[in-house]
Design a protein around this motif. Structure first.
Motif, PDB file in Angstrom:
ATOM      1  N   GLU A 119       0.700  -1.290   0.098  1.00  0.00           N
ATOM      2  CA  GLU A 119      -0.018   0.101   0.057  1.00  0.00           C
ATOM      3  C   GLU A 119       0.725   1.239   0.065  1.00  0.00           C
ATOM      4  O   GLU A 119       0.413   2.323  -0.551  1.00  0.00           O
ATOM      5  N   SER A 120       2.175   0.957   0.570  1.00  0.00           N
ATOM      6  CA  SER A 120       2.702   2.428   0.735  1.00  0.00           C
ATOM      7  C   SER A 120       3.427   2.688  -0.665  1.00  0.00           C
ATOM      8  O   SER A 120       4.062   3.855  -0.832  1.00  0.00           O
ATOM      9  N   LEU A 121       3.403   1.703  -1.466  1.00  0.00           N
ATOM     10  CA  LEU A 121       3.835   2.006  -2.903  1.00  0.00           C
ATOM     11  C   LEU A 121       2.708   2.274  -3.942  1.00  0.00           C
ATOM     12  O   LEU A 121       3.073   2.377  -5.028  1.00  0.00           O
ATOM     13  N   MET A 122       1.639   2.538  -3.410  1.00  0.00           N
ATOM     14  CA  MET A 122       0.383   2.681  -4.264  1.00  0.00           C
ATOM     15  C   MET A 122      -0.296   3.999  -3.942  1.00  0.00           C
ATOM     16  O   MET A 122      -1.656   4.134  -3.687  1.00  0.00           O
ATOM     17  N   HIS A 123       0.211   5.274  -4.119  1.00  0.00           N
ATOM     18  CA  HIS A 123      -0.188   6.324  -4.061  1.00  0.00           C
ATOM     19  C   HIS A 123      -0.057   7.169  -5.361  1.00  0.00           C
ATOM     20  O   HIS A 123       0.369   6.613  -6.337  1.00  0.00           O
ATOM     21  N   VAL A 124      -0.953   8.168  -5.397  1.00  0.00           N
ATOM     22  CA  VAL A 124      -0.942   9.025  -6.556  1.00  0.00           C
ATOM     23  C   VAL A 124       0.434   9.327  -7.133  1.00  0.00           C
ATOM     24  O   VAL A 124       1.196   9.808  -6.675  1.00  0.00           O
ATOM     25  N   GLY A 125       0.348   9.025  -8.441  1.00  0.00           N
ATOM     26  CA  GLY A 125       1.735   9.085  -9.230  1.00  0.00           C
ATOM     27  C   GLY A 125       2.555   8.101  -8.976  1.00  0.00           C
ATOM     28  O   GLY A 125       3.759   7.871 -10.091  1.00  0.00           O
ATOM     29  N   ASP A 126       2.475   7.103  -8.408  1.00  0.00           N
ATOM     30  CA  ASP A 126       3.261   5.574  -8.327  1.00  0.00           C
ATOM     31  C   ASP A 126       2.773   4.989  -9.622  1.00  0.00           C
ATOM     32  O   ASP A 126       1.731   4.950 -10.096  1.00  0.00           O
TER      33      ASP A 126
END
Length: 576
Positions: free
Chosen positions: A474-481
């Motif tokens: 989840e920490s790698l699944m933010h807007v822009g990722d």
């Protein structure tokens, strides 16, 4: 009146910097340092909209400066202050807390105004003595104490410890009804608008900021809200982002609701650290972030400025404990460790980590004591031998997630065993495919076995994926990722499913033994996948215990045109 100061030449790595001065109330000026291009803030934040560092000048018969700014604004900020007032006429410098982005120019102010009196909490004054390495006049204040500047500007100080530093205070000006809160109620958002005119534009950054910085101290948030509930507040003068004026009750109400929700969670994790020592707080906050993703409540507590009774009460309330090793020379921290050992019980889980400060208390003797007392080890000891990297942060985040999941195991089992209603049975009949999400950002990479995936748009081509909030990825699944969606093949997915569904130790390489090659966006492509798509995240929607993540598809490839996607069929809709 607003004055915009154009950026001067700055170092290549600093990005675009400007300063804005605004009269926000009678004899009260905001000095807003706008950092337009900053992309990261501490461990927690990947910034999309830069940030600001806000400082304030109050001119009664006596003059007070509330906070300074980040060191990168040294030339711009000091030029503005000198332009507004003769620095020798500033009587007080109020330190809301000593985090460097707000106190980075204290030494410069002391050089310009050597007779100034620095006002702050007892702990803040102690911290500053170690920061500036020179004598200075000081005034320690407690909650409820007042300072009269004249012309009606009577300042009241309100203790707000652990938000998000142990020395935090609020300052309330009774003449202007302005509440100076530093980090609290702020957000990392940079634009020319001084105030919160557009709530829709700001609310996502406001919540993200709360989740990362304030959520880990929900009980402290509620205590601070209680202390200010009777104040008439016309402006909340925050340390980051726009000042709050148009929607104050809404913003404060959200803090209260989020904190109440966090505080009532059954599982509480107490995280003990040592401020201003090694990487203690930085790493503990990352573990707290991982815990919070699972729905566990978290409370950060400084070992070297704590009262024994407070330590005992917190340990007694907690289901899990995390301890960053204190320096052996700290008498207060050592006493706090003894208090913790005396208060724990065998139903608790504990995790230990080094602080990397150079004289850490040895980790294994303490570990042995906890094991002898019957506590469960939440994760293997985290050893810090060098400056923390992204991999270290990932290790800590995943360790926190493991701890939170262990503490919530009974709740999860109860949910799975709950009575199956007709609705749950019906929902379970929605069939899906089987996929593996892979992502890489910097030196950190992760993967997730997924089934809740669907095409979501034709123009542009887009997909939506439901990701549980307690997933490591989840920490790698933010807007822009960016990530890769690997499609599994019917009849040939069992090996990959077994591998990616197994429980990985915190920080473990999820791709060990799996053949991959890098996509254009650098995320791993599984060689055995039936097809893959490279995606970029453009939005996220909060859906209770999951995020629904919408992404545009950049490119893709099918390995076998005549093969079928593996299918997933359930009977019950209350678990996967």
């Amino acid at each position: 009146m607003v004055a915009l100061i154009q950026p001067t030449q700055v170092t290549p790595n600093s990005g675009r910097l400007t300063v804005q001065t605004v009269e926000i109330a009678p004899q009260t000026t905001a000095i807003r340092c706008l950092d337009w291009d900053r992309e990261r803030f501490d461990v927690e934040f990947g910034l999309r909209n830069g940030t600001t560092y806000n400082s304030f000048l109050i001119q009664g018969e006596k003059v007070a400066l509330v906070d300074t700014s980040h060191r990168k604004f040294e030339e711009l900020y000091l030029e503005i202050v000198v332009g507004l007032i003769d620095p020798t006429k500033i009587d007080y410098l109020i330190i809301s807390h000593t985090e460097p982005d707000h106190s980075g120019l204290v030494k410069n102010i002391l050089q310009l105004a050597p007779s100034i009196t620095i006002v702050g909490a007892k702990v803040a004054i102690q911290f500053l003595e170690n920061m500036v390495h020179q004598p200075f006049n000081s005034k320690q204040v407690k909650s409820g104490e007042r300072l009269d500047l004249g012309n009606g500007h009577e300042l009241e100080f309100i203790s707000a410890p652990n938000l998000h530093w142990p020395d935090t205070i609020f300052t309330y000006d009774h003449k202007t009804s302005t509440l100076y809160t530093c980090d609290v109620f702020g957000m990392h958002y940079c634009d020319d608008h001084t105030y919160d005119e557009n709530i829709t534009l700001l609310e996502e950054d406001f919540q993200y900021y709360y989740d990362c910085l304030m959520g880990p101290n929900a009980r402290s948030v509620l205590a601070a809200l209680k202390r200010i509930e009777k104040l008439e507040i016309k402006t909340v003068a925050t340390g980051h982002g726009p000042l709050l004026q148009h929607y104050i009750s809404e913003w404060l109400g959200r803090y209260e609701n989020w904190s109440l929700e966090q505080a009532k969670t059954e599982a509480l994790v107490a995280l003990f650290y040592v401020e201003d020592y090694g990487y203690s707080e930085q790493l503990v906050r990352t573990i707290a972030h991982g815990c919070a993703k699972t729905g566990a409540a978290v409370e950060l507590f400084p070992l070297n400025s704590s009262e024994p009774q407070e330590v005992r009460e917190l340990v007694a309330q907690s289901s899990g404990l995390v301890i960053a090793m204190p320096p052996q020379s700290s008498v207060m921290a050592q006493a706090a460790l003894s208090t913790i050992l005396a208060a724990v019980h065998k139903k608790q889980a504990v995790g230990l980590l080094e602080s990397g400060g150079g004289e850490d208390e040895p980790i294994y003797p303490l570990r042995n004591k906890f094991q002898e007392l019957g506590l469960t080890e939440a994760f293997p000891p985290i050893l810090v031998k060098e400056i923390p990297t992204q991999a270290t942060e990932q290790l800590c985040d995943e360790a926190g997630t493991d701890l939170g999941q262990w503490l919530n195991r009974d709740r999860t089992i109860k949910q799975i065993k709950s009575i199956n209603t007709e609705l749950e049975k019906a929902l379970g009949r929605i069939s899906t495919g089987l996929y593996i999400i892979t992502a890489k950002k910097g030196e950190v990479q992760s993967a997730m076995f997924a089934s809740w995936v669907t095409q979501a748009s034709l123009e542009p081509l887009g997909v939506a994926i439901a990701v549980s909030k307690d997933r490591a990825i989840e920490s790698l699944m933010h807007v822009g990722d960016r990530f890769v969606l690997n499609v599994l093949e019917e009849g040939k997915y069992q090996g990959l499913m077994k591998h990616f569904l197994k429980r990985f130790a915190p920080g473990a390489d999820r791709f060990a033994g799996v053949k991959t090659y890098p996509a254009k966006n650098e995320s791993p492509v599984l060689a055995e996948a039936l097809a893959y798509m490279e995606c970029e995240i453009t939005s996220r929607m909060d859906c209770g215990d999951h995020w629904v993540i919408y992404s545009t598809v950049q490119t893709g490839r099918v390995a076998k045109l005549d093969a079928l996607t593996a299918a997933h069929h359930r009977k019950i809709g209350n678990h996967y």
